[in-house]
Design a protein around this motif. Structure first.
Motif, PDB file in Angstrom:
ATOM      1  N   VAL A  99       0.882  -1.054  -0.042  1.00  0.00           N
ATOM      2  CA  VAL A  99       0.038   0.076   0.079  1.00  0.00           C
ATOM      3  C   VAL A  99       0.701   1.251  -0.257  1.00  0.00           C
ATOM      4  CG1 VAL A  99      -1.665   1.318   1.238  1.00  0.00           C
ATOM      5  CG2 VAL A  99      -1.996  -1.123   1.086  1.00  0.00           C
ATOM      6  N   HIS A 100       1.841   1.243   0.926  1.00  0.00           N
ATOM      7  CA  HIS A 100       2.398   2.619   0.943  1.00  0.00           C
ATOM      8  C   HIS A 100       3.628   2.711   0.088  1.00  0.00           C
ATOM      9  CE1 HIS A 100       0.266   3.866   4.391  1.00  0.00           C
ATOM     10  NE2 HIS A 100       0.196   2.766   4.985  1.00  0.00           N
ATOM     11  N   LEU A 101       4.446   1.846   0.076  1.00  0.00           N
ATOM     12  CA  LEU A 101       5.538   1.863  -1.188  1.00  0.00           C
ATOM     13  C   LEU A 101       4.935   1.882  -2.509  1.00  0.00           C
ATOM     14  CD1 LEU A 101       8.417   1.839  -1.940  1.00  0.00           C
ATOM     15  CD2 LEU A 101       8.519  -0.679  -1.911  1.00  0.00           C
ATOM     16  N   VAL A 102       3.994   1.095  -2.937  1.00  0.00           N
ATOM     17  CA  VAL A 102       3.537   0.789  -3.988  1.00  0.00           C
ATOM     18  C   VAL A 102       2.642   2.254  -4.468  1.00  0.00           C
ATOM     19  CG1 VAL A 102       2.121  -0.270  -5.830  1.00  0.00           C
ATOM     20  CG2 VAL A 102       3.713  -1.526  -4.555  1.00  0.00           C
ATOM     21  N   GLY A 103       1.780   2.536  -3.410  1.00  0.00           N
ATOM     22  CA  GLY A 103       0.767   3.861  -3.754  1.00  0.00           C
ATOM     23  C   GLY A 103       1.698   5.034  -3.665  1.00  0.00           C
ATOM     24  N   GLY A 104       2.951   5.123  -2.901  1.00  0.00           N
ATOM     25  CA  GLY A 104       3.531   6.102  -3.043  1.00  0.00           C
ATOM     26  C   GLY A 104       4.534   6.363  -4.396  1.00  0.00           C
ATOM     27  N   VAL A 105       4.817   5.483  -4.756  1.00  0.00           N
ATOM     28  CA  VAL A 105       5.622   5.319  -6.227  1.00  0.00           C
ATOM     29  C   VAL A 105       4.275   5.851  -7.391  1.00  0.00           C
ATOM     30  CG1 VAL A 105       6.531   3.897  -8.010  1.00  0.00           C
ATOM     31  CG2 VAL A 105       7.255   3.705  -5.477  1.00  0.00           C
ATOM     32  N   VAL A 106       3.363   4.961  -7.359  1.00  0.00           N
ATOM     33  CA  VAL A 106       2.271   5.268  -8.322  1.00  0.00           C
ATOM     34  C   VAL A 106       2.071   6.744  -8.240  1.00  0.00           C
ATOM     35  CG1 VAL A 106      -0.050   5.071  -8.787  1.00  0.00           C
ATOM     36  CG2 VAL A 106       1.408   2.928  -8.657  1.00  0.00           C
ATOM     37  N   GLY A 107       1.672   7.408  -6.892  1.00  0.00           N
ATOM     38  CA  GLY A 107       1.374   8.655  -6.946  1.00  0.00           C
ATOM     39  C   GLY A 107       2.312   9.875  -7.426  1.00  0.00           C
ATOM     40  N   SER A 108       3.666   9.583  -7.026  1.00  0.00           N
ATOM     41  CA  SER A 108       4.609  10.060  -7.282  1.00  0.00           C
ATOM     42  C   SER A 108       5.004  10.323  -8.797  1.00  0.00           C
ATOM     43  CB  SER A 108       5.886   9.841  -6.651  1.00  0.00           C
ATOM     44  OG  SER A 108       5.849  10.089  -5.369  1.00  0.00           O
ATOM     45  N   LEU A 109       4.861   9.019  -9.596  1.00  0.00           N
ATOM     46  CA  LEU A 109       5.366   9.096 -11.026  1.00  0.00           C
ATOM     47  C   LEU A 109       4.020   9.444 -11.690  1.00  0.00           C
ATOM     48  CD1 LEU A 109       7.105   5.526 -11.143  1.00  0.00           C
ATOM     49  CD2 LEU A 109       8.057   7.654 -10.833  1.00  0.00           C
ATOM     50  N   LEU A 110       2.930   9.433 -11.141  1.00  0.00           N
ATOM     51  CA  LEU A 110       1.815   9.697 -12.320  1.00  0.00           C
ATOM     52  C   LEU A 110       1.905  11.373 -12.311  1.00  0.00           C
ATOM     53  CD1 LEU A 110      -1.103   7.508 -11.316  1.00  0.00           C
ATOM     54  CD2 LEU A 110       0.194   7.408 -13.324  1.00  0.00           C
ATOM     55  N   ILE A 111       2.414  12.050 -11.494  1.00  0.00           N
ATOM     56  CA  ILE A 111       2.702  13.704 -11.578  1.00  0.00           C
ATOM     57  C   ILE A 111       3.158  13.753 -12.901  1.00  0.00           C
ATOM     58  CG2 ILE A 111       3.983  15.500 -10.870  1.00  0.00           C
ATOM     59  CD1 ILE A 111       3.817  14.347  -8.056  1.00  0.00           C
ATOM     60  N   GLY A 112       3.870  12.902 -13.325  1.00  0.00           N
ATOM     61  CA  GLY A 112       4.474  13.379 -14.763  1.00  0.00           C
ATOM     62  C   GLY A 112       4.007  13.151 -16.061  1.00  0.00           C
ATOM     63  N   PHE A 113       2.557  12.469 -15.639  1.00  0.00           N
ATOM     64  CA  PHE A 113       1.619  12.422 -16.982  1.00  0.00           C
ATOM     65  C   PHE A 113       0.247  13.177 -16.687  1.00  0.00           C
ATOM     66  CE2 PHE A 113       4.059   8.266 -16.413  1.00  0.00           C
ATOM     67  CZ  PHE A 113       4.235   8.155 -17.771  1.00  0.00           C
ATOM     68  N   PHE A 114      -0.044  13.396 -15.336  1.00  0.00           N
ATOM     69  CA  PHE A 114      -1.224  14.301 -15.199  1.00  0.00           C
ATOM     70  C   PHE A 114      -1.108  15.584 -14.564  1.00  0.00           C
ATOM     71  CE2 PHE A 114      -2.594   9.633 -14.914  1.00  0.00           C
ATOM     72  CZ  PHE A 114      -3.775   9.680 -15.656  1.00  0.00           C
ATOM     73  N   ALA A 115       0.051  15.981 -14.275  1.00  0.00           N
ATOM     74  CA  ALA A 115       0.076  17.581 -13.932  1.00  0.00           C
ATOM     75  C   ALA A 115      -0.365  18.299 -14.848  1.00  0.00           C
ATOM     76  CB  ALA A 115       1.767  17.784 -13.855  1.00  0.00           C
ATOM     77  N   SER A 116      -1.536  19.139 -14.315  1.00  0.00           N
ATOM     78  CA  SER A 116      -2.207  19.935 -15.461  1.00  0.00           C
ATOM     79  C   SER A 116      -1.468  21.472 -15.623  1.00  0.00           C
ATOM     80  CB  SER A 116      -3.713  20.378 -14.615  1.00  0.00           C
ATOM     81  OG  SER A 116      -3.482  21.062 -13.601  1.00  0.00           O
ATOM     82  N   GLY A 117      -0.430  21.968 -14.903  1.00  0.00           N
ATOM     83  CA  GLY A 117       0.153  22.997 -14.974  1.00  0.00           C
ATOM     84  C   GLY A 117      -0.860  24.258 -14.391  1.00  0.00           C
ATOM     85  N   LYS A 118      -1.988  23.789 -13.745  1.00  0.00           N
ATOM     86  CA  LYS A 118      -3.010  24.907 -13.231  1.00  0.00           C
ATOM     87  C   LYS A 118      -2.946  24.738 -11.510  1.00  0.00           C
ATOM     88  CE  LYS A 118      -5.501  24.937 -17.344  1.00  0.00           C
ATOM     89  NZ  LYS A 118      -6.827  24.901 -18.166  1.00  0.00           N
ATOM     90  N   GLY A 119      -2.088  24.012 -10.827  1.00  0.00           N
ATOM     91  CA  GLY A 119      -2.163  23.863  -9.440  1.00  0.00           C
ATOM     92  C   GLY A 119      -1.147  24.529  -8.906  1.00  0.00           C
ATOM     93  N   GLN A 120      -0.052  23.823  -8.064  1.00  0.00           N
ATOM     94  CA  GLN A 120       0.607  24.216  -7.398  1.00  0.00           C
ATOM     95  C   GLN A 120       1.873  24.826  -8.195  1.00  0.00           C
ATOM     96  OE1 GLN A 120       1.818  20.176  -5.974  1.00  0.00           O
ATOM     97  NE2 GLN A 120       3.817  21.134  -5.639  1.00  0.00           N
ATOM     98  N   SER A 121       2.049  24.700  -9.406  1.00  0.00           N
ATOM     99  CA  SER A 121       3.165  25.221 -10.269  1.00  0.00           C
ATOM    100  C   SER A 121       2.559  25.078 -11.916  1.00  0.00           C
ATOM    101  CB  SER A 121       4.377  24.638 -10.311  1.00  0.00           C
ATOM    102  OG  SER A 121       4.223  23.069 -10.523  1.00  0.00           O
ATOM    103  N   ASP A 122       3.354  25.688 -12.829  1.00  0.00           N
ATOM    104  CA  ASP A 122       2.976  25.635 -14.279  1.00  0.00           C
ATOM    105  C   ASP A 122       3.550  24.530 -14.825  1.00  0.00           C
ATOM    106  OD1 ASP A 122       5.552  26.402 -14.173  1.00  0.00           O
ATOM    107  OD2 ASP A 122       5.207  28.371 -15.239  1.00  0.00           O
ATOM    108  N   VAL A 123       4.112  23.591 -13.954  1.00  0.00           N
ATOM    109  CA  VAL A 123       4.641  22.196 -14.569  1.00  0.00           C
ATOM    110  C   VAL A 123       3.495  21.291 -15.191  1.00  0.00           C
ATOM    111  CG1 VAL A 123       5.553  19.963 -13.986  1.00  0.00           C
ATOM    112  CG2 VAL A 123       6.539  22.155 -12.998  1.00  0.00           C
ATOM    113  N   GLU A 124       3.647  21.066 -16.475  1.00  0.00           N
ATOM    114  CA  GLU A 124       2.675  20.236 -17.120  1.00  0.00           C
ATOM    115  C   GLU A 124       3.047  18.872 -17.374  1.00  0.00           C
ATOM    116  OE1 GLU A 124       2.012  22.328 -20.509  1.00  0.00           O
ATOM    117  OE2 GLU A 124       0.231  23.542 -19.563  1.00  0.00           O
ATOM    118  N   GLY A 125       2.328  17.891 -17.238  1.00  0.00           N
ATOM    119  CA  GLY A 125       3.015  16.463 -17.563  1.00  0.00           C
ATOM    120  C   GLY A 125       2.649  15.884 -18.935  1.00  0.00           C
ATOM    121  N   LEU A 126       3.082  14.855 -19.359  1.00  0.00           N
ATOM    122  CA  LEU A 126       2.853  14.274 -20.570  1.00  0.00           C
ATOM    123  C   LEU A 126       1.603  14.703 -21.572  1.00  0.00           C
ATOM    124  CD1 LEU A 126       4.329  12.839 -22.883  1.00  0.00           C
ATOM    125  CD2 LEU A 126       3.466  10.699 -22.015  1.00  0.00           C
TER     126      LEU A 126
END
Length: 443
Positions: free
Chosen positions: A328-355
């Motif tokens: 739960v914690h290791l796998v969930g943490g890895v999934v949530g962290s890596l998915l930023i690289g795909f789903f970051a919208s650029g309209k939240g905490q920064s202007d960083v955009e994912g794939l």
């Protein structure tokens, strides 16, 4: 989380200060919630030990954080690896009027908020080593692990000058510093200390699902402080976005876990609902400030399925992760962290955009650097610490003590008194000379 390391005479905001104090209390209640969550998942004979493994973290880490932990994590950077600030040692150089640089809250408020993160992180590890570890050895492990692993990693990720922070790794509230860190540590320790007696042979079912659900509910409730509070204020809408995404991802993960469970095993279980909710909470912790609400649904669904699938790996690979901390914690943490690289919208905490928002894979590779550096460091150092403790004072209780019950062996207590259950005095009488174990409950 947006850190700073210098004091400044900025204007204090009563609203933000009050909000952060409430968030700190919410994060603190997560540790007793975790204790109930874990305590219900173990057998009767280990209930108190699980509660105590979380509660002792509240005592030990609080003192360490005041003495030197806050200084190591958020003091002036040294080599992008560790912080140190003499004013933060023992909090002797902090005045009640000092404001955390760039924000509108006192230094004391920021320090105590971060203290609650430091408390719960080693407590998370305890679920992986249920039933079999000496309480003294665990307490010493918490001291060493917090000092050598958590405090430096917190600086890497959140401290100004920390290498991961400067690289641009996004971890809003602890996907790497808390969950991957604890999950990797759990794996390192269990690879050293070995399996429980009867692993894969004896039934080791949760003894109290109501306790599990109570714990999950407290975790879900406290997590709003954990996540939304990590923006350190409410002046620009990012904190509310994180609050909303926390609820959405948790709901999505719970539903996804239950759906997977029904398809795979034919039933919707209560434990699955609780575990799915926690998986969603873990995954949205690093990503919730960067993704949209629709992105939060995606993060939750992916994490729910991935974590549900991962919990069975311990049977396939033969490591005894008692309460699925790795899954739960290791796998969930890895999934949530890596998915930023795909789903970051650029309209939240920064202007960083994912794939998926036109930003390419740049952020994904940054996330990979943070994820696997923390995972590798925590795994290796935690295994070394466990090995050294095992070879000196011994990590495990004896086999007889593990079979008869670690609660009696380590704490001289039991979670439930069954002596008054069932009938009259004659029926419940204990023969002369019989010890406390003469009436045992199948655990």
């Amino acid at each position: 989380m947006a850190p700073a390391i210098t004091l400044a005479a900025d204007k204090l905001s009563a609203a933000n200060t009050g909000f952060m104090l409430i968030c700190s209390a919410l994060v603190l209640i997560m540790t007793p919630g975790l204790a109930f969550f874990y305590g219900g998942m173990v057998r009767v004979k280990s209930t108190l030990n699980m509660l105590m493994m979380s509660f002792i973290s509240m005592g030990i880490v609080t003192i360490l954080w005041v003495l030197y932990g806050f200084s190591m994590a958020f003091g002036t950077d040294h080599g992008s690896i560790i912080g140190w600030e003499s004013d933060f040692v023992g909090w002797t150089g902090i005045d009640k009027a000092d404001i955390w640089s760039g924000y509108t809250i006192p230094v004391f408020v920021f320090a105590v908020f971060q203290m609650m993160f430091a408390i719960i992180t080693p407590a998370l590890i305890s679920g992986a080593i249920a039933d079999r570890v000496k309480f003294t050895a665990w307490s010493i492990f918490v001291v060493l692990w917090a000092t050598i692993v958590y405090f430096p990693v917190a600086h890497w990720v959140w401290g100004t000058g920390g290498w991961a922070f400067e690289l641009g790794v996004i971890d809003f509230a602890g996907g790497t510093a808390v969950h991957i860190n604890a999950g990797a540590a759990a794996l390192g320790v269990i690879l050293v200390i070995g399996k429980r007696v009867g692993f894969k042979k004896d039934p080791m079912r949760p003894h109290s699902m109501p306790l599990v659900m109570l714990g999950a509910g407290l975790l879900w409730f406290g997590w709003f402080g954990f996540n939304a509070g990590s923006w350190l204020g409410n002046d620009d809408g990012v904190g509310p976005l994180m609050f909303v995404n926390t609820q959405i991802a948790t709901a999505a993960a719970m539903i996804a876990w239950l759906a997977y469970e029904k398809i795979r095993h034919g039933a919707f279980t209560t434990l699955g609902a609780a575990s799915g909710a926690v998986a969603g909470l873990v995954a949205i912790t690093p990503s919730g400030g960067a993704v949209s609400p629709m992105g939060a649904i995606a993060v939750g669904v992916i994490a729910g399925v991935a974590c549900a699938a991962a919990v069975g790996l311990k049977y396939k690979f033969g490591y005894d992760d008692s309460l699925d901390v790795v899954g739960v914690h290791l796998v969930g943490g890895v999934v949530g962290s890596l998915l930023i690289g795909f789903f970051a919208s650029g309209k939240g905490q920064s202007d960083v955009e994912g794939l998926f928002y036109g930003g390419g894979l740049d952020q994904f590779w940054k996330q990979c650097a943070g994820v696997f550096a923390v995972l590798g460091y925590s795994l290796v150092v935690s295994a070394i610490l466990a090995f050294l403790l095992d070879k000196t004072i011994g990590m495990r209780v004896s086999e007889d003590e593990e079979i008869s019950g670690i609660d009696q062996a380590e704490h001289a207590e039991t979670a439930y008194d069954f002596s008054g259950a069932g009938g009259g005095a004659a029926r419940n009488a204990v023969p002369a000379g019989a010890g406390a174990d003469s009436k045992k409950v199948d655990a």
